[in-house]
Design a protein around this motif. Structure first.
Motif, short mmCIF file in Angstrom:
data_model
loop_
_atom_site.label_atom_id
_atom_site.label_comp_id
_atom_site.label_asym_id
_atom_site.label_seq_id
_atom_site.Cartn_x
_atom_site.Cartn_y
_atom_site.Cartn_z
N LEU A 137 1.12 -1.65 0.14
CA LEU A 137 -0.22 -0.28 0.06
C LEU A 137 0.88 1.16 0.20
O LEU A 137 1.80 1.04 1.08
N LEU A 138 0.59 2.60 -1.01
CA LEU A 138 1.48 3.71 -0.94
C LEU A 138 0.72 4.81 -0.71
O LEU A 138 -0.68 4.50 -0.95
N ASN A 139 1.39 5.96 -0.58
CA ASN A 139 0.45 7.33 -0.26
C ASN A 139 1.92 8.22 -0.70
O ASN A 139 2.88 7.92 -1.13
N ASN A 140 2.18 9.12 -0.28
CA ASN A 140 3.14 10.31 -1.00
C ASN A 140 3.88 9.87 -0.25
O ASN A 140 5.69 10.52 -0.11
N ASP A 141 3.96 9.59 1.40
CA ASP A 141 5.41 9.33 2.14
C ASP A 141 5.78 8.26 2.69
O ASP A 141 6.78 8.43 2.84
N ASP A 142 5.01 7.50 2.38
CA ASP A 142 5.50 5.76 3.28
C ASP A 142 4.47 4.40 2.13
O ASP A 142 3.70 5.24 0.87
N LEU A 143 4.66 3.52 2.61
CA LEU A 143 4.32 2.25 2.48
C LEU A 143 4.02 1.85 3.05
O LEU A 143 4.89 1.90 4.16
N VAL A 144 3.16 0.19 3.24
CA VAL A 144 2.91 -1.21 4.33
C VAL A 144 3.08 -1.99 3.45
O VAL A 144 2.71 -1.51 2.40
N GLU A 145 3.20 -3.00 4.14
CA GLU A 145 3.41 -4.26 3.01
C GLU A 145 2.01 -4.74 3.59
O GLU A 145 2.56 -5.45 5.05
N VAL A 146 1.39 -5.32 3.03
CA VAL A 146 -0.03 -6.52 3.76
C VAL A 146 0.69 -7.53 3.93
O VAL A 146 1.21 -8.49 2.24
N GLY A 176 -8.02 -13.34 0.71
CA GLY A 176 -7.27 -13.02 2.68
C GLY A 176 -7.74 -11.50 2.62
O GLY A 176 -8.53 -10.68 2.42
N ARG A 177 -7.23 -11.13 4.05
CA ARG A 177 -8.06 -10.17 5.35
C ARG A 177 -7.05 -9.81 5.49
O ARG A 177 -6.07 -10.02 6.81
N PHE A 178 -6.50 -7.61 5.04
CA PHE A 178 -6.04 -7.65 5.89
C PHE A 178 -6.57 -6.05 7.59
O PHE A 178 -7.29 -6.16 6.61
N MET A 179 -5.75 -5.15 8.15
CA MET A 179 -6.51 -4.65 8.98
C MET A 179 -5.69 -3.19 8.55
O MET A 179 -3.85 -3.74 8.31
N MET A 180 -5.78 -1.95 8.21
CA MET A 180 -5.15 -1.37 7.55
C MET A 180 -4.72 -0.42 9.19
O MET A 180 -5.58 -0.97 10.28
N PRO A 181 -3.20 -0.47 9.26
CA PRO A 181 -2.56 0.98 9.72
C PRO A 181 -3.81 1.96 10.27
O PRO A 181 -4.24 2.86 9.28
N SER A 182 -3.47 2.38 11.91
CA SER A 182 -4.46 2.94 11.88
C SER A 182 -3.77 4.68 11.84
O SER A 182 -2.30 4.59 12.14
N GLY A 183 -4.22 5.66 10.93
CA GLY A 183 -4.00 6.54 10.84
C GLY A 183 -3.33 6.54 8.73
O GLY A 183 -2.78 8.20 7.95
N PHE A 184 -2.95 5.71 8.65
CA PHE A 184 -2.77 5.57 7.23
C PHE A 184 -4.01 5.48 6.40
O PHE A 184 -4.98 5.02 6.01
N LYS A 185 -3.49 6.41 5.19
CA LYS A 185 -4.44 6.28 4.21
C LYS A 185 -3.88 6.43 2.85
O LYS A 185 -3.04 6.87 1.96
N PRO A 186 -3.52 5.17 2.34
CA PRO A 186 -3.46 4.49 1.11
C PRO A 186 -3.68 5.29 -0.91
O PRO A 186 -4.92 5.81 -0.44
N LEU A 187 -2.68 5.87 -1.52
CA LEU A 187 -3.65 6.25 -2.73
C LEU A 187 -3.49 5.10 -3.67
O LEU A 187 -4.16 5.44 -4.33
#
Length: 288
Positions: free
Chosen positions: A206-215, A232-243
């Motif tokens: 998951l990507l946004n302008n400043d950071d990324l999160v691998e699911v 599968g299913r995953f929980m979105m990290p708190s405060g993270f808004k992917p683009l």
């Protein structure tokens, strides 16, 4: 001489007088005895009459007492018998009423049971018909699956002879779930030229302008020989808004990457309130 006569006369007279006295006493005694016997007879008669009267009175008293006792006993027995019969009659009425009510309840229960039995019979007939239809459908699907599997094997052999099918993404989806959770799904296709299964290593980022999160994916790798469905299913990290979401695939020396706008994970209406209310992950093919 004269004296002697007088003495004799006197003695004789005395003897006569004594004899008269004795006779008189005997007479008096006899008369007295007679009078005494009569008096005693009268007394005895009077006593016998009194005894008879007392005995008669005693007998009368006994008879009166016996009659009174019989009458009292009869009256008491009649009252007890009448009270007992009245109680038994009332109890019989109560028992009859209860028996009537019980009979009505039994009739109602029998009617309900009869209706339930008829309904159950109808439901059984419907269930048997549905079961028969399901068995027929299952047999039909089993035959169709075997036919499709046979056809797929033929296609796989043909494709393998023509160089195989390259690694590619056939369909993708990311859907929102309750409690800031998301469900992902990817259909991946690949068939090597040698017809052997290859190890597929997928990566979702998951990507946004400043950071990324691998699911984290579970499982982390798959054996691919035709089509693999990654779910599968995953929980979105708190405060993270992917683009964007990026899917990276590696298998059989081939690498594929695909970027998706986060509109795949847009909110939907009528969302369930909890993850516990969700069904299992859908394994159906993803429609492009």
């Amino acid at each position: 001489m004269h004296v002697k006569l007088e003495r004799r006369f006197f003695l004789k007279s005395s003897r006569l007088s004594c004899q008269d006295s004795v006779l008189y006493g005997l007479a008096c005694k006899t008369h007295s005895d007679k009078n005494s016997n009569g008096f005693m007879s009268d007394i005895g008669s009077t006593q016998r009459g009194a005894s008879t009267l007392v005995l008669a009175l005693f007998v009368v008293v006994i008879l009166v007492t016996a009659v009174a006792g019989l009458l009292f006993g009869h009256k008491l027995g009649y009252q007890r018998g009448f009270h007992s019969m009245e109680t038994q009659a009332q109890q019989a009425i109560i028992d009859g009423t209860e028996a009537t009510k019980a009979l009505e309840d039994l009739r109602l229960s029998n009617k309900i049971a009869t209706n339930q039995a008829a309904t159950a019979k109808q439901e059984l007939a419907i269930s048997l018909a549905n079961l028969k239809e399901l068995r027929e459908n299952q047999q039909s699907l089993t035959v169709e699956n075997r036919q499709v599997s046979q056809l797929n094997e033929i296609y796989a052999d043909v494709i393998a002879e023509k160089g195989g099918m390259p690694l590619q993404i056939l369909g993708a989806k990311i859907e929102p779930l309750p409690e800031n959770a998301f469900e992902y799904g990817f259909d991946i296709g690949m068939l090597s030229s040698d017809g052997q299964a290859k190890r597929l290593q997928p990566t979702l980022t998951l990507l946004n302008n400043d950071d990324l999160v691998e699911v984290p994916l579970d499982p982390a790798s798959y054996a691919i020989e035709g089509i693999v469905r990654i779910r599968g299913r995953f929980m979105m990290p708190s405060g993270f808004k992917p683009l964007q979401a990026k899917l990276s695939l590696q298998a059989g020396g081939q690498t594929v990457e695909q970027l998706y706008d986060w509109k795949l994970g847009d909110k939907v209406d009528n969302m369930l309130p909890s993850l516990l209310d969700l069904p299992e992950v859908d394994e159906s093919p993803i429609v492009p």
